[in-house]
Design a protein around this motif. Structure first.
Motif, PDB file in Angstrom:
ATOM      1  N   GLN A 247       0.817  -1.212   0.000  1.00 20.36           N
ATOM      2  CA  GLN A 247       0.000   0.000   0.000  1.00 20.36           C
ATOM      3  C   GLN A 247       0.854   1.267   0.000  1.00 20.36           C
ATOM      4  N   GLN A 248       1.986   1.223   0.709  1.00 22.70           N
ATOM      5  CA  GLN A 248       2.818   2.420   0.839  1.00 22.70           C
ATOM      6  C   GLN A 248       3.793   2.609  -0.329  1.00 22.70           C
ATOM      7  N   HIS A 249       4.151   1.510  -1.008  1.00 26.92           N
ATOM      8  CA  HIS A 249       5.128   1.586  -2.102  1.00 26.92           C
ATOM      9  C   HIS A 249       4.481   1.035  -3.365  1.00 26.92           C
ATOM     10  N   ARG A 250       3.622   1.819  -3.937  1.00 19.75           N
ATOM     11  CA  ARG A 250       2.911   1.332  -5.122  1.00 19.75           C
ATOM     12  C   ARG A 250       3.852   1.149  -6.310  1.00 19.75           C
ATOM     13  N   THR A 251       4.962   1.903  -6.356  1.00 19.93           N
ATOM     14  CA  THR A 251       5.906   1.790  -7.469  1.00 19.93           C
ATOM     15  C   THR A 251       7.297   1.440  -6.937  1.00 19.93           C
ATOM     16  N   VAL A 252       7.881   0.409  -7.554  1.00 23.38           N
ATOM     17  CA  VAL A 252       9.222  -0.040  -7.178  1.00 23.38           C
ATOM     18  C   VAL A 252      10.128   0.096  -8.397  1.00 23.38           C
ATOM     19  N   ARG A 253      11.308   0.696  -8.214  1.00 24.40           N
ATOM     20  CA  ARG A 253      12.248   0.894  -9.307  1.00 24.40           C
ATOM     21  C   ARG A 253      13.138  -0.356  -9.471  1.00 24.40           C
ATOM     22  N   MET A 254      13.371  -0.721 -10.739  1.00 24.28           N
ATOM     23  CA  MET A 254      14.145  -1.931 -11.039  1.00 24.28           C
ATOM     24  C   MET A 254      15.214  -1.620 -12.083  1.00 24.28           C
ATOM     25  N   CYS A 255      16.458  -2.037 -11.811  1.00 28.08           N
ATOM     26  CA  CYS A 255      17.540  -1.916 -12.787  1.00 28.08           C
ATOM     27  C   CYS A 255      17.587  -3.197 -13.623  1.00 28.08           C
ATOM     28  N   VAL A 256      17.746  -3.034 -14.945  1.00 29.01           N
ATOM     29  CA  VAL A 256      17.723  -4.172 -15.869  1.00 29.01           C
ATOM     30  C   VAL A 256      18.932  -4.113 -16.788  1.00 29.01           C
ATOM     31  N   ASP A 257      19.148  -5.220 -17.514  1.00 30.74           N
ATOM     32  CA  ASP A 257      20.151  -5.222 -18.577  1.00 30.74           C
ATOM     33  C   ASP A 257      19.456  -4.719 -19.843  1.00 30.74           C
ATOM     34  N   PRO A 258      19.851  -3.566 -20.382  1.00 29.87           N
ATOM     35  CA  PRO A 258      19.123  -2.999 -21.520  1.00 29.87           C
ATOM     36  C   PRO A 258      19.363  -3.718 -22.842  1.00 29.87           C
TER      37      PRO A 258
ATOM     38  N   TRP B 186      24.685  -2.394 -19.033  1.00 26.51           N
ATOM     39  CA  TRP B 186      24.607  -3.220 -17.829  1.00 26.51           C
ATOM     40  C   TRP B 186      25.494  -2.665 -16.720  1.00 26.51           C
ATOM     41  N   ASP B 187      26.671  -2.148 -17.069  1.00 26.79           N
ATOM     42  CA  ASP B 187      27.545  -1.554 -16.050  1.00 26.79           C
ATOM     43  C   ASP B 187      26.860  -0.383 -15.358  1.00 26.79           C
ATOM     44  N   GLU B 188      26.125   0.430 -16.123  1.00 23.04           N
ATOM     45  CA  GLU B 188      25.402   1.553 -15.527  1.00 23.04           C
ATOM     46  C   GLU B 188      24.309   1.056 -14.586  1.00 23.04           C
ATOM     47  N   SER B 189      23.673  -0.066 -14.941  1.00 23.67           N
ATOM     48  CA  SER B 189      22.635  -0.631 -14.070  1.00 23.67           C
ATOM     49  C   SER B 189      23.237  -1.131 -12.764  1.00 23.67           C
ATOM     50  N   LEU B 190      24.410  -1.811 -12.845  1.00 23.02           N
ATOM     51  CA  LEU B 190      25.081  -2.268 -11.630  1.00 23.02           C
ATOM     52  C   LEU B 190      25.455  -1.094 -10.728  1.00 23.02           C
ATOM     53  N   ALA B 191      26.011  -0.054 -11.334  1.00 21.31           N
ATOM     54  CA  ALA B 191      26.413   1.133 -10.558  1.00 21.31           C
ATOM     55  C   ALA B 191      25.197   1.806  -9.916  1.00 21.31           C
ATOM     56  N   ALA B 192      24.081   1.886 -10.659  1.00 24.58           N
ATOM     57  CA  ALA B 192      22.867   2.511 -10.113  1.00 24.58           C
ATOM     58  C   ALA B 192      22.316   1.707  -8.946  1.00 24.58           C
ATOM     59  N   SER B 193      22.402   0.355  -9.050  1.00 20.46           N
ATOM     60  CA  SER B 193      21.918  -0.490  -7.958  1.00 20.46           C
ATOM     61  C   SER B 193      22.767  -0.291  -6.707  1.00 20.46           C
ATOM     62  N   GLN B 194      24.112  -0.264  -6.889  1.00 22.77           N
ATOM     63  CA  GLN B 194      24.997  -0.060  -5.744  1.00 22.77           C
ATOM     64  C   GLN B 194      24.778   1.304  -5.095  1.00 22.77           C
ATOM     65  N   ALA B 195      24.401   2.291  -5.902  1.00 20.95           N
ATOM     66  CA  ALA B 195      24.163   3.634  -5.377  1.00 20.95           C
ATOM     67  C   ALA B 195      22.774   3.773  -4.761  1.00 20.95           C
ATOM     68  N   GLY B 196      21.921   2.737  -4.885  1.00 26.32           N
ATOM     69  CA  GLY B 196      20.592   2.783  -4.292  1.00 26.32           C
ATOM     70  C   GLY B 196      19.552   3.478  -5.134  1.00 26.32           C
ATOM     71  N   HIS B 197      19.849   3.703  -6.430  1.00 29.21           N
ATOM     72  CA  HIS B 197      18.877   4.387  -7.298  1.00 29.21           C
ATOM     73  C   HIS B 197      17.735   3.468  -7.713  1.00 29.21           C
ATOM     74  N   CYS B 198      17.918   2.164  -7.583  1.00 25.61           N
ATOM     75  CA  CYS B 198      16.837   1.223  -7.853  1.00 25.61           C
ATOM     76  C   CYS B 198      16.802   0.223  -6.708  1.00 25.61           C
ATOM     77  N   GLN B 199      15.601  -0.232  -6.367  1.00 25.06           N
ATOM     78  CA  GLN B 199      15.451  -1.100  -5.206  1.00 25.06           C
ATOM     79  C   GLN B 199      15.732  -2.574  -5.504  1.00 25.06           C
ATOM     80  N   LEU B 200      15.684  -2.936  -6.787  1.00 26.06           N
ATOM     81  CA  LEU B 200      15.940  -4.333  -7.128  1.00 26.06           C
ATOM     82  C   LEU B 200      16.576  -4.429  -8.500  1.00 26.06           C
ATOM     83  N   MET B 201      17.197  -5.576  -8.749  1.00 24.52           N
ATOM     84  CA  MET B 201      17.744  -5.886 -10.070  1.00 24.52           C
ATOM     85  C   MET B 201      16.969  -7.079 -10.610  1.00 24.52           C
TER      86      MET B 201
END
Length: 545
Positions: free
Chosen positions: A25-36, A77-92
């Motif tokens: 209910q509180q987190h209707r949208t979750v950000r996900m990093c993917v391999d483009p 993919w490297d940018e996705s890994l870096a974004a995940s480590q920085a906390g910009h997305c909640q899951l991979m």
């Protein structure tokens, strides 16, 4: 947002805890990093939409958990890994679990499994073991689980990094690297889509399957629990249906008889080629076998000729030496006993004859031992009596001290054992100062019979002890002393023929101790009289008796 509704994959609603329901209910949208760019697993289309096998599987998870999962649009993919480590997305979305990634991610159960395979050019041989490919180049996308493991487990390979999997495959196709590793599904998809029919699947690396999971930030434990439940709710049939839709195999309806005849003709041509090749291989094998047999026969014949020559020369030399010794003995009787210079010359002649006779006997014995013509005839032997007899035949017998403990009987060939004893004693007397004794000890120990010969000579340097029992090897302390370098070698061969050993303990300047250890009880072999006969001509396999 996910706009696709998977009505075909309807399932029972997940049982969520109150904490999980509150999170949804509180987190209707979750950000996900993917391999483009990892088709057909996942990619971002020109509109930034997440598509592929992973996208459809994650849509099922989102549907069953009530989460709205949106991809973060990045270029690599490297940018996705870096974004995940920085906390910009909640899951991979879709990745392998590795120790490096476990530093910031917690992984769900596997959402999809697929083996990794080795891709090479068509002409590259099959790869049974990557460890045999030392020095070969392998192209791998940067930052992947495979790169991490290959560097650690196969350091003999030269890794060439790429920014994407298509680039790695292209390097193989253009002969710039030897191989790459790809998922089986991705490999089949790429070869088909891009028409890279100069490539093939050349092997598989054990335990390198892609156990693809969703990775969740460790700061999101509730989200991890939700996604893990969603992943575990997906059935094998659902996974298979989604994979087949993206890597479809189109089956032509009806029967194309022209194609059938082409396939049959091709199969017959291949079968004929295999039969012809098999026939040629059999011919080559037969020729190789005949050549090998001829070479073995030549080697055996050369060995027989050598043995015959050695025996003939030994006989001729000993005959001549006997004549010289007899003549010297007669001459000694004719010389005036008071003519000391003449007596000394005669004595030297007879000593030289004796030395040559011993050398001739050693050469003949070595040849018979090495060729296998001389085998031990085992009988019950009193080693003490045999050693006493051997000592009495020596000119310096007064310097030999004989000692024994207990029973001195053993099963051995008395002739061969006497050869070993005589060479041990002559060696010890030769290197021991004239006023120093040589000690012989005999005893039984743990089913073995030990004969130990000790001297007070200069000893054998440690650096030479490893080779002192080799043929024609003499120690550095033997300069100026007579010898052929065969005596200790013959001792070793006699010990080996009896199933025993000979060893040396020595320190420079402190003498040497040679110990021959022989089993007291052995299995009889052929008789010594048979072993001393000239070798019979060898028979070819299949030759009638």
């Amino acid at each position: 947002m996910w706009a696709v509704v998977f009505s075909a994959y309807a399932a029972e609603p997940l049982q969520l805890t109150p904490e999980e329901q509150a999170y949804v209910q509180q987190h209707r949208t979750v950000r996900m990093c993917v391999d483009p760019d990892w088709a057909p697993f996942e990619r971002l289309d020109p509109q930034g939409k997440h598509v592929g096998i992973a996208a459809d599987l994650i849509a099922l998870v989102a549907q069953r958990t009530g989460l709205n999962i949106e991809p973060l649009v990045l270029g690599t993919w490297d940018e996705s890994l870096a974004a995940s480590q920085a906390g910009h997305c909640q899951l991979m979305s879709f990745l392998n679990q590795t120790p490096e990634r476990e530093k910031w991610l917690r992984f769900t159960a596997p959402i999809f499994s697929d083996p990794n395979v080795l891709i090479t050019r068509e002409e590259h041989p099959h790869i049974a073991d990557l460890k045999l490919m030392e020095g070969q180049t392998i192209a791998l996308p940067h930052g992947t689980m495979v790169e991490e493991r290959i560097r650690k487990e196969f350091p003999m390979l030269k890794v060439v990094l790429t920014t994407s999997e298509p680039e790695a495959v292209e390097l193989v196709s253009e002969r710039k690297v030897n191989m790459t590793i790809r998922s089986l599904i991705v490999a089949a998809y790429t070869i088909k889509q891009e028409g890279l029919f100069n490539l093939k699947i050349a092997g598989q690396v054990p335990n390198y399957a892609n156990e693809l999971r969703m990775g969740v930030l460790k700061t999101e434990p509730v989200l991890w629990g939700l996604l893990d439940k969603g992943v575990k709710s997906i059935t094998p049939l659902e996974r298979e249906a989604i994979a087949n839709r993206h890597v479809a195999v189109q089956v032509q309806q009806g029967v194309d008889y022209r194609l059938v005849w082409k396939v049959v003709a091709t199969a017959l041509a291949v079968l004929l080629a295999v039969l012809i090749w098999h026939h040629k291989l059999r011919q080559l094998d037969q020729e190789r076998a005949a050549l090998a047999e001829a070479r073995v026969e030549q080697a055996l014949q050369a060995q027989r000729d050598q043995s015959h020559l050695v025996a003939m020369l030994s006989h001729e030399v000993r005959t001549a030496l006997s004549m010289i010794d007899a003549a010297a003995g007669s001459l000694r009787l004719l010389v005036n006993p008071e003519d000391e210079p003449s007596l000394l010359r005669v004595t030297r002649i007879r000593a030289g004859v004796q030395r040559l006779t011993e050398l001739t006997a050693q050469f003949l014995t070595k040849d018979r031992l090495e060729s296998g013509a001389l085998m031990p005839r085992l009988t019950l032997v009193d080693a003490l009596a045999l050693c006493t007899e051997t000592v009495q035949s020596l000119d310096e017998r007064h310097r030999v001290a004989l000692d024994h403990q207990g029973d001195t009987w053993l099963e051995a060939d008395p002739d061969l054992l006497q050869v070993a004893l005589r060479n041990l004693l002559v060696n010890a007397l030769r290197y021991t100062p004239p006023d120093s004794p040589v000690k012989v000890e005999m005893m039984g120990e743990n089913g073995m019979f030990l004969i130990r010969v000790s001297d007070e000579g200069p000893g054998v340097p440690v650096a030479e002890q490893a080779t002192i029992f080799s043929s024609y090897v003499r120690g550095s302390t033997g300069h100026g002393k007579p010898g052929s370098g065969l005596g200790l070698h013959l001792v070793k061969r006699v010990a080996q023929l009896h199933g025993g050993t000979v060893s040396l303990v020595s320190q420079t300047g402190r003498g040497a101790v040679f110990t021959m250890a022989l089993p007291r009880h052995q299995t009889p072999t052929i008789s010594a009289s048979e072993a001393l006969k000239p070798p019979a001509p060898a028979r070819r396999a299949g030759h009638p008796k």
